[in-house]
Design a protein around this motif. Structure first.
Motif, PDB file in Angstrom:
ATOM      1  N   PHE A 237      67.654  51.660  29.441  1.00 51.91           N
ATOM      2  CA  PHE A 237      67.034  52.955  29.696  1.00 51.91           C
ATOM      3  C   PHE A 237      68.013  54.033  30.142  1.00 51.91           C
ATOM      4  CE2 PHE A 237      64.484  49.328  31.111  1.00 51.91           C
ATOM      5  CZ  PHE A 237      63.426  49.391  30.225  1.00 51.91           C
TER       6      PHE A 237
ATOM      7  N   GLN B  36      62.119  51.143  37.047  1.00 50.37           N
ATOM      8  CA  GLN B  36      60.928  51.940  36.789  1.00 50.37           C
ATOM      9  C   GLN B  36      59.899  51.676  37.881  1.00 50.37           C
ATOM     10  OE1 GLN B  36      57.639  51.410  35.625  1.00 50.37           O
ATOM     11  NE2 GLN B  36      57.193  53.418  34.730  1.00 50.37           N
ATOM     12  N   TYR B  37      59.148  52.706  38.281  1.00 52.57           N
ATOM     13  CA  TYR B  37      58.305  52.563  39.466  1.00 52.57           C
ATOM     14  C   TYR B  37      57.212  51.510  39.299  1.00 52.57           C
ATOM     15  CZ  TYR B  37      54.510  55.401  37.435  1.00 52.57           C
ATOM     16  OH  TYR B  37      53.478  55.870  36.652  1.00 52.57           O
TER      17      TYR B  37
END
Length: 407
Positions: A28, A37-38
């Motif tokens: 990413f 990522q959250y």
């Protein structure tokens, strides 16, 4: 703090998961700071500590466990502190724009504190904490920060400019951005944070191929190109008929809101049904409206009229619910007052005989409920302002796409 209540084994499982996720950062980003990522962070946390994941809801907390409300945040570190968003007040921006200085800081404190208290009442939380995954150069720093109410008595203004207001209380420092109506909080990295070295894979795609290619077979991916597809199977393949696993129900009149008419929340029906005339009514006589747009676009979502089903509350309690009234236009509980006791009394803190207004819903930032369906189990959560309109637009677009495909 929460981590101090956990076993070394659970913490080790958690850090191992983050190391594995961080290793694939190059999928990413080309940065030397790991990409987490959250949603991946939330899932890793909940799996390691057996926490309830609140991904289906949109509230102040991301996870609930043992009476703790956990706000999980992941962000890039640029030093020993970082200012990050903790709240948005877009729906209240017109009111906030009229205020400055102490008056603005105090109003922000009211809104912020009410939303935290709202979440505490929904989930019966007694403690709250921010769980931080700070990403530094080939490193992850895990630490916790207090999740405090803003102490209005100790507010001090640090700086006010054309674009923002900086203020602090006895515990924290805040920054409110005028244009975005976003409240930021400064997070300090403590000396005793947990540090994890991250080895970022240079070619993560190749690693994934090696994992999936040997003996890889998935019957669901095999397609007989010679077999004609029915219209329905084609629709499902193109994801034009999503399986509807949730609906949004408004706690107000969508037509009145759309036209700007008052009252937006009917004063003699829905959650104010107890106020209707014609006969003596119980203070707990209420229902949630199921609009025709929901009934028409998701006709099989709820059980048949008058057929009881289990409705699970955010705090884990269960209510017996059913669809009622002519046209299956109402969601009620049995006993009827169970819904009022939970929503009106415990969560919204309205007294018997006190009308629910749209102003109250706007203040807390939620004006609808989200009903999620999993097999034969139903869950209820609150949904943010304008979520109902967005949901209706989404399902209407899907219906339009399906119709065009059949032409």
């Amino acid at each position: 703090m929460f981590l101090k209540t956990q076993t070394n084994q659970k913490i080790e499982n958690y850090t191992s998961a983050l190391k594995a996720i961080g290793a694939f950062s190059n999928l990413f980003s080309s940065s030397d700071k790991p990409f987490i990522q959250y949603r991946a962070a939330e899932n890793a946390f909940c799996k390691a500590f057996d926490a309830d994941n609140l991904a289906r809801a949109d509230v102040a907390y991301d996870a609930i466990i043992d009476g703790y409300g956990i706000g999980i945040k992941t962000f890039v570190l640029t030093g020993n502190s970082k200012t990050e968003k903790v709240a948005e007040f877009n729906s209240l921006s017109s009111e906030l724009r009229l205020l400055k200085g102490f008056e603005l800081a105090n109003k922000l404190a009211d809104f912020r504190n009410e939303r935290i208290g709202f979440a505490d009442r929904i989930y019966n939380t007694q403690n709250r904490v921010y769980h931080i995954i700070g990403r530094d150069k080939f490193l992850i720093k895990i630490f916790e920060s207090s999740y405090d109410l803003i102490d209005k008595a100790s507010i001090e203004i640090i700086e006010e400019t054309k674009s923002s207001l900086k203020f602090k209380d006895a515990l924290n420092e805040y920054n409110f951005n005028f244009s975005k109506s976003v409240l930021m909080k400064r997070f300090l990295v403590p000396d005793d944070c947990i540090e994890i070295d991250i080895e970022i894979l240079e070619d993560p795609i190749n690693v994934l191929l090696n994992v999936t290619e040997p003996g890889f077979k998935n019957e669901k991916l095999s397609v007989n190109k010679n077999k004609p597809k029915s219209a329905v199977s084609l629709l499902r393949q193109e994801e034009l008929i999503p399986l509807i696993d949730y609906v949004i129900l408004p706690l107000y009149s969508p037509e009145a809101k759309k036209k700007g008419l008052e009252p937006i929340v009917p004063v003699k029906s829905q959650l104010n049904q107890w106020n209707a005339g014609g006969r003596k009514r119980d203070p707990g006589e209420v229902y949630i409206s199921i609009p025709s747009k929901i009934r028409n676009n998701a006709p099989d979502f709820f059980p048949d009229k008058d057929l009881p089903f289990n409705l699970k509350m955010p705090n884990g309690e269960n209510l017996s619910a059913k669809v009622c009234q002519e046209g299956s236009k109402a969601l009620m509980t049995n006993p009827n007052k169970a819904m009022a006791d939970w929503m009106l009394r415990r969560v919204l803190m309205l007294q018997e005989g006190e009308l629910l207004t749209y102003g109250k819903l706007k203040e807390i930032g939620y004006d609808s409920v989200k009903i999620t369906k999993s097999i034969n189990e139903y869950f209820i959560d609150f949904a943010k302002l304008d979520e109902y309109e967005s949901f209706v637009e989404k399902i209407t677009e899907n219906q339009s796409r399906q119709f065009k495909l059949f032409l």
